[in-house]
Design an enzyme around this catalytic site. Structure first.
Site, PDB file in Angstrom:
ATOM      1  CG  ASP A   6      45.392  32.174  22.655  1.00  0.00           C
ATOM      2  OD1 ASP A   6      44.864  33.294  22.717  1.00  0.00           O
ATOM      3  OD2 ASP A   6      45.554  31.426  23.650  1.00  0.00           O
ATOM      4  CE1 TYR A  84      29.370  36.333  29.736  1.00  0.00           C
ATOM      5  CE2 TYR A  84      29.969  38.212  28.366  1.00  0.00           C
ATOM      6  CZ  TYR A  84      30.091  37.502  29.545  1.00  0.00           C
ATOM      7  OH  TYR A  84      30.945  37.958  30.518  1.00  0.00           O
ATOM      8  CG  ASP A  93      40.754  34.999  26.311  1.00  0.00           C
ATOM      9  OD1 ASP A  93      39.732  35.732  26.259  1.00  0.00           O
ATOM     10  OD2 ASP A  93      41.542  35.005  27.270  1.00  0.00           O
ATOM     11  NE  ARG A  94      34.969  34.752  30.087  1.00  0.00           N
ATOM     12  CZ  ARG A  94      33.895  35.359  30.570  1.00  0.00           C
ATOM     13  NH1 ARG A  94      33.776  36.665  30.496  1.00  0.00           N
ATOM     14  NH2 ARG A  94      32.929  34.652  31.144  1.00  0.00           N
ATOM     15  CB  THR A 117      46.796  36.621  33.136  1.00  0.00           C
ATOM     16  OG1 THR A 117      47.903  36.397  32.256  1.00  0.00           O
ATOM     17  CG2 THR A 117      46.944  37.989  33.778  1.00  0.00           C
TER      18      THR A 117
END
Length: 238
Positions: A6, A84, A93-94, A117
């Protein structure tokens, strides 16, 4: 064995999986691609699956291609239904966090919360349909913004203090940021629980430990959640 990687905005995290079991994991403090290439070379017998939120150099991309690494993108088949509306703009990453959370609670609606972040909320239904989520500034970003967009407010670091009212400027800033984040996270959990009574909530991210014990609602903590999602995508494509 699958080496899941990641690549985030501030660090690289990795884990080696034997099917669904984590064998070992680690991270580098910054996005040091030379260290990552050494890691990949050391585990030359492993399959490699990578999620990245940064633009990778052509040299690193060529290196990964030479290792037959699976580079996850919006076209990669995934073990959920992605509803989505703009999948090409969805952070990998989401998506991986949502898939990782769903793998932990396959029969339930799941909310994942990644506190790093940014704070990233992802919701996936009991039927495995990813519906989207929310993004808001994370802890360091909020402190930095208060300093950068004003002339007198100091640059501070997070620190546990008692609230709810700050009796100095430093305490007011810290409580405003930290307590504000906690209220936001708690309200999001409660809102989603009202809409989905059987909701499971999974937390992850580098700043999760700062908040997890302050929340009124119990959440399942998994600091390897995104890596778990990367591995699920690897298994789906194997």
């Amino acid at each position: 064995m699958n080496l899941a990687i990641d690549i985030g905005n501030s660090r690289i995290k990795w884990a080696r999986f034997d099917h669904k079991d984590v064998i070992e994991s680690g991270m580098t403090p910054e996005s040091d691609l030379n260290a990552l290439m050494s890691l990949i070379t050391f585990h030359a017998e492993d399959d490699i699956t990578i999620s990245s939120v940064i633009q990778l150099s052509s040299d690193f991309a060529s290196f990964c291609q030479s290792k037959n690494a699976l580079m996850i993108n919006s076209s990669t088949p995934v073990p959920i239904v992605n509803k989505y509306s703009s999948p090409t703009t969805l952070g990998i990453d989401r998506l991986c966090a949502a898939i990782g959370a769903k793998s932990l609670f396959p029969g339930s609606p799941v909310l994942s919360i990644d506190i790093g972040t940014c704070i990233k909320y992802e919701f996936i239904t009991a039927n495995g349909e990813y519906e989207g989520g929310n993004i808001s500034p994370g802890l360091q970003m909020r402190f930095a913004s208060l300093n950068n967009y004003t002339s007198k407010l100091p640059a501070l670091k997070p620190e546990k203090i008692n609230g709810p009212i700050g009796r100095s400027t430093n305490d007011a800033l810290r409580l405003g940021v930290q307590q504000g984040m906690m209220f936001e996270i708690q309200a999001m959990i409660e809102t989603m629980q009202t809409l989905h009574p059987n909701l499971k909530t999974v937390g992850t991210g580098g700043d999760l430990p700062f908040f997890v014990n302050e929340l009124k609602t119990h959440i399942f903590a998994d600091l390897l959640l995104v890596l778990r999602g990367i591995n699920e995508i690897y298994l789906h494509n194997s």
